[in-house]
Structures are given as structure tokens and as C-alpha cells.
Design an enzyme around this catalytic site. Sequence first.
Site, PDB file in Angstrom:
ATOM      1  CG  HIS A   1      -1.961  -1.009   1.233  1.00 14.90           C
ATOM      2  ND1 HIS A   1      -3.026  -0.970   2.098  1.00 14.90           N
ATOM      3  CD2 HIS A   1      -2.147  -2.123   0.458  1.00 14.90           C
ATOM      4  CE1 HIS A   1      -3.818  -1.999   1.878  1.00 14.90           C
ATOM      5  NE2 HIS A   1      -3.299  -2.718   0.895  1.00 14.90           N
TER       6      HIS A   1
ATOM      7  CD  GLU B   1      -1.980   4.308   3.136  1.00 12.33           C
ATOM      8  OE1 GLU B   1      -3.146   4.735   3.255  1.00 12.33           O
ATOM      9  OE2 GLU B   1      -1.681   3.368   2.379  1.00 12.33           O
TER      10      GLU B   1
ATOM     11  CB  CYS C   1      -6.462  -0.507   5.394  1.00  9.58           C
ATOM     12  SG  CYS C   1      -4.729  -1.028   5.240  1.00  9.58           S
TER      13      CYS C   1
ATOM     14  CB  CYS D   1      -1.871   1.668   6.251  1.00 10.02           C
ATOM     15  SG  CYS D   1      -1.561   0.838   4.667  1.00 10.02           S
TER      16      CYS D   1
END
Length: 160
Positions: free
Chosen positions: A64, A66, A94, A97
Site C-alpha cells: 500500500h 502508506e 486501512c 497501514c
Amino acid sequence: MEIDIKNDDMDGEEDIKWMYYALELANYAKKIEEVPIGAVLVRDNKVLGKGWNCPISTCDPTAHAEIQAIRASGNYLKNYRLVSSTLYTTLEPCSMCAGAAIQARVKRIVFGAFDPKSGAAGTVINIFSAGLFNHNVEIRGGVLAELSESILTTFFRVRR
């Protein structure tokens, strides 16, 4: 559901500046046919690391935006603790993260669009307000939300 999000103008101009940069990274992700989410981690007005979603191209579900920004920052600083930093991301983090930001000791997270499917900063759950961790992260949501939402909506409309 109560969402505990700081939304004052204390850091408004800086937050907007860095969110625009995160949006540029999201547009890059879109160009490479990844879900258009971008993130940049900043301390003292300096980029420590940046990232964009790339789980499809890397076959890595943890890739992801992040996580990419946090990893790059740790490598840059040669330290897994990213104290006094702010993570700017175009979509509410999420749970994965959010957990990574807590473990990295990120001071603040500023995000654009709220995520009704997996948002872990208050929309679906709020990991940050659980009071279970030894580190607290300040949250500011909805910064340039319309632009962040538009990139995502357009991307998914074209793909479907």
C-alpha cells in the site's frame, strides 16, 4: 459511531501542500494501472519517503502507498522509528497501514478521502482511539477529500 478526528487549521496550509504532493503520487499509481492512492511522509518540511499503491505490479498485498512511504522513510533515516513525522495519504488508512504508523511512531496522519469499506481511522473502525497502544497518532481527515475521491471514483468507473 464517534469519529475522533482533529480538523482544525493549525497546520492547514502545510497539510494542503503535502496532500497535493500525495495526489501527484496517486496519479502516478493510476498511470501504472494501480489503485490511485499516494502517500508521503514528512518531517520538518522535508520528504523522508514517498509511495503509491503497487500491490498488483509487485504481487505484494502489503504494498500500500502508506507502507511504501513508511519503508522508504525508515531506509532513508536508517531507523524504524519515525518520530515527529506526518504521513499524508489520499485515502483513510486501512488497519494494516494504521498499525504500521503506530509501530513506526508516526506523530500525525493526514488523509483525504474517507474509506467506507476499510477505513481504520474512524469510518469502519478507529484503531487510533482504542487506547491499547503505547503510542498515540493524531488524525486529520478530509483534507482535499473531493480530489482524492474523484481520482478513485474515476479510476474504478473506467475499470468497470
